[in-house]
Design an enzyme around this catalytic site. Structure first.
Site, PDB file in Angstrom:
ATOM      1  N   ARG A 119      -7.527  -0.186 -11.509  1.00 28.60           N
ATOM      2  CA  ARG A 119      -7.313   0.982 -10.641  1.00 28.60           C
ATOM      3  C   ARG A 119      -5.880   1.514 -10.703  1.00 28.60           C
ATOM      4  O   ARG A 119      -5.625   2.651 -10.301  1.00 28.60           O
ATOM      5  CB  ARG A 119      -7.761   0.636  -9.226  1.00 28.60           C
ATOM      6  CG  ARG A 119      -9.279   0.547  -9.142  1.00 28.60           C
ATOM      7  CD  ARG A 119      -9.767  -0.118  -7.881  1.00 28.60           C
ATOM      8  NE  ARG A 119     -10.138  -1.508  -8.094  1.00 28.60           N
ATOM      9  CZ  ARG A 119     -10.274  -2.403  -7.120  1.00 28.60           C
ATOM     10  NH1 ARG A 119     -10.038  -2.054  -5.873  1.00 28.60           N
ATOM     11  NH2 ARG A 119     -10.626  -3.646  -7.400  1.00 28.60           N
ATOM     12  N   GLU A 163      -6.771 -17.674  -5.829  1.00 30.14           N
ATOM     13  CA  GLU A 163      -7.096 -18.691  -4.823  1.00 30.14           C
ATOM     14  C   GLU A 163      -7.790 -19.873  -5.509  1.00 30.14           C
ATOM     15  O   GLU A 163      -7.531 -21.028  -5.199  1.00 30.14           O
ATOM     16  CB  GLU A 163      -7.989 -18.070  -3.754  1.00 30.14           C
ATOM     17  CG  GLU A 163      -8.095 -18.919  -2.509  1.00 30.14           C
ATOM     18  CD  GLU A 163      -8.892 -18.219  -1.427  1.00 30.14           C
ATOM     19  OE1 GLU A 163      -9.155 -17.013  -1.559  1.00 30.14           O
ATOM     20  OE2 GLU A 163      -9.254 -18.905  -0.465  1.00 30.14           O
TER      21      GLU A 163
HETATM   22  O1  LIG Z   1      -2.968  -8.877  -4.743  1.00 33.41           O
HETATM   23  P1  LIG Z   1      -4.066  -9.568  -5.486  1.00 33.41           P
HETATM   24  O2  LIG Z   1      -4.673 -10.704  -4.678  1.00 33.41           O
HETATM   25  O3  LIG Z   1      -3.653 -10.012  -6.848  1.00 33.41           O
HETATM   26  O4  LIG Z   1      -5.263  -8.541  -5.644  1.00 33.41           O
HETATM   27  C1  LIG Z   1      -5.060  -7.191  -5.970  1.00 33.41           C
HETATM   28  C2  LIG Z   1      -5.806  -6.826  -7.208  1.00 33.41           C
HETATM   29  O5  LIG Z   1      -7.224  -6.968  -6.967  1.00 33.41           O
HETATM   30  C3  LIG Z   1      -7.874  -5.767  -7.368  1.00 33.41           C
HETATM   31  O6  LIG Z   1      -8.170  -5.753  -8.721  1.00 33.41           O
HETATM   32  P2  LIG Z   1      -9.310  -6.690  -9.327  1.00 33.41           P
HETATM   33  O7  LIG Z   1      -8.742  -8.046  -9.629  1.00 33.41           O
HETATM   34  O8  LIG Z   1     -10.486  -6.643  -8.424  1.00 33.41           O
HETATM   35  O9  LIG Z   1      -9.623  -6.023 -10.719  1.00 33.41           O
HETATM   36  P3  LIG Z   1     -10.284  -4.594 -11.073  1.00 33.41           P
HETATM   37  O10 LIG Z   1      -9.330  -3.526 -10.577  1.00 33.41           O
HETATM   38  O11 LIG Z   1     -10.359  -4.649 -12.568  1.00 33.41           O
HETATM   39  O12 LIG Z   1     -11.628  -4.522 -10.402  1.00 33.41           O
HETATM   40  C4  LIG Z   1      -6.840  -4.697  -7.087  1.00 33.41           C
HETATM   41  O13 LIG Z   1      -7.122  -3.505  -7.799  1.00 33.41           O
HETATM   42  C5  LIG Z   1      -5.564  -5.355  -7.523  1.00 33.41           C
HETATM   43  O14 LIG Z   1      -5.310  -5.194  -8.913  1.00 33.41           O
HETATM   44  N1  LIG Z   2     -10.585  -6.165  -0.075  1.00 31.62           N
HETATM   45  C1  LIG Z   2     -10.340  -5.649  -1.293  1.00 31.62           C
HETATM   46  N2  LIG Z   2     -10.770  -4.403  -1.595  1.00 31.62           N
HETATM   47  C2  LIG Z   2     -10.514  -3.882  -2.835  1.00 31.62           C
HETATM   48  N3  LIG Z   2      -9.860  -4.535  -3.795  1.00 31.62           N
HETATM   49  C3  LIG Z   2      -9.411  -5.772  -3.521  1.00 31.62           C
HETATM   50  N4  LIG Z   2      -8.708  -6.662  -4.276  1.00 31.62           N
HETATM   51  C4  LIG Z   2      -8.520  -7.779  -3.533  1.00 31.62           C
HETATM   52  N5  LIG Z   2      -9.067  -7.651  -2.311  1.00 31.62           N
HETATM   53  C5  LIG Z   2      -9.632  -6.397  -2.276  1.00 31.62           C
END
Ligand SMILES: O=P(O)(O)OC[C@H]1O[C@H](OP(=O)(O)OP(=O)(O)O)[C@H](O)[C@@H]1O
Ligand SMILES: Nc1ncnc2[nH]cnc12
Length: 247
Positions: A134, A171
């Site tokens: 994202r 985690e």
């Molecule tokens: O602060 P953190 O605990 O590291 O989590 C934040 C990350 O989690 C989500 O991505 P995700 O890992 O879901 O990947 P995606 O955007 O490819 O779905 C979000 O877009 C961040 O990149």
């Molecule tokens: N609650 C949440 N919603 C969207 N992205 C996330 N990445 C980690 N936690 C999330």
């Protein structure tokens, strides 16, 4: 619009099912607030105050605090209400912050980009590094507007060229992000952008990767922060700027 503010606070309860996703609720309830049709919750999120790039930290507060210097900046409320919250996705107990509805609201999406551009356009930033997936949505328009290059930081085994990798802990288990060798040069000044900070593991890894190749990270920026997950603390002295808190 009614002016009375009520507060509804739910304390974070880590779910055993959750790995990188976590749920919580911490927000002021605002009666009669106009919400987008996509918003599932009649709440506005808390907002984080701005700090100059020289500042190291900003702090959440129970008073709504705006990301622009104008404390009445209406753009933040619209951005907040345009973000849909999907309970129990992708796992039970997770309140998923869905920015796809923000992208459907052309004004809120533009306001989001504008707020970042206003903050970073005079900061001599030559690199906007966006975290998959994202961060790839918000990073390129910001990069174009401030005259910086965009560098994708990808999940493992996606980039075709030679890469430099950084592993980080979740985690449960570990994950990795990668960047092309040669995409940035030592001494460049970067902004790291993602949609959301939860535990901060992803942003930390992105910053570490850039610092390993001699880039100075001026700031990390996200649309949404989940403050209960203390990602800001994990970032340590690194500066973090966010627009709204997760509902
Ligand atoms: O602060 P953190 O605990 O590291 O989590 C934040 C990350 O989690 C989500 O991505 P995700 O890992 O879901 O990947 P995606 O955007 O490819 O779905 C979000 O877009 C961040 O990149
Ligand atoms: N609650 C949440 N919603 C969207 N992205 C996330 N990445 C980690 N936690 C999330």
């Amino acid at each position: 619009m009614a002016t009375t503010l009520c507060f509804s606070i739910s304390v974070l309860t880590p779910t055993p099912q959750s790995s990188s996703y976590h749920s919580f609720s911490l927000f002021p309830k605002i009666p009669n607030l106009t919400l987008s049709p996509f918003s599932l919750s009649p709440f506005i999120r808390l907002q984080i105050s701005p700090l100059p790039l020289t500042s190291l930290r900003s702090t959440a507060s129970y008073s709504p605090r705006m990301a622009s210097n104008d404390a009445q900046d209406p753009r933040l409320a619209r951005i907040s209400s345009a973000i849909r919250v999907i309970p129990n996705f992708p796992k039970p107990g997770i309140m998923f912050q869905d920015i796809t509805t923000l992208l459907l609201d052309t004004k809120a999406f533009k306001d989001t980009i504008d707020l970042f551009v206003e903050r970073y356009r005079d900061q001599n930033i030559s690199v906007v590094a966006g975290v998959e997936a994202r961060g790839f949505i918000f990073g390129p328009p910001i990069a174009l507007a401030i005259g910086a290059k965009f560098v994708p930081m990808r999940k493992p085994n996606k980039l075709p060229g030679e890469v430099i990798s950084e592993e980080y802990s979740l985690e449960y288990g570990t994950d990795k992000i990668e960047m092309h060798v040669g995409a940035v040069q030592p001494g460049e000044r970067a902004l790291v952008i993602d949609d959301l900070i939860a535990t901060g593991g992803t942003l930390c890894a992105a910053v570490n990767l850039l610092e390993r190749v001699g880039v100075h990270v001026a700031e990390c920026a996200c649309v949404i922060e989940l403050p209960e997950l203390k990602g800001r603390e994990r970032l340590g002295d690194r500066s973090l700027f966010v627009l709204v808190n997760g509902a």
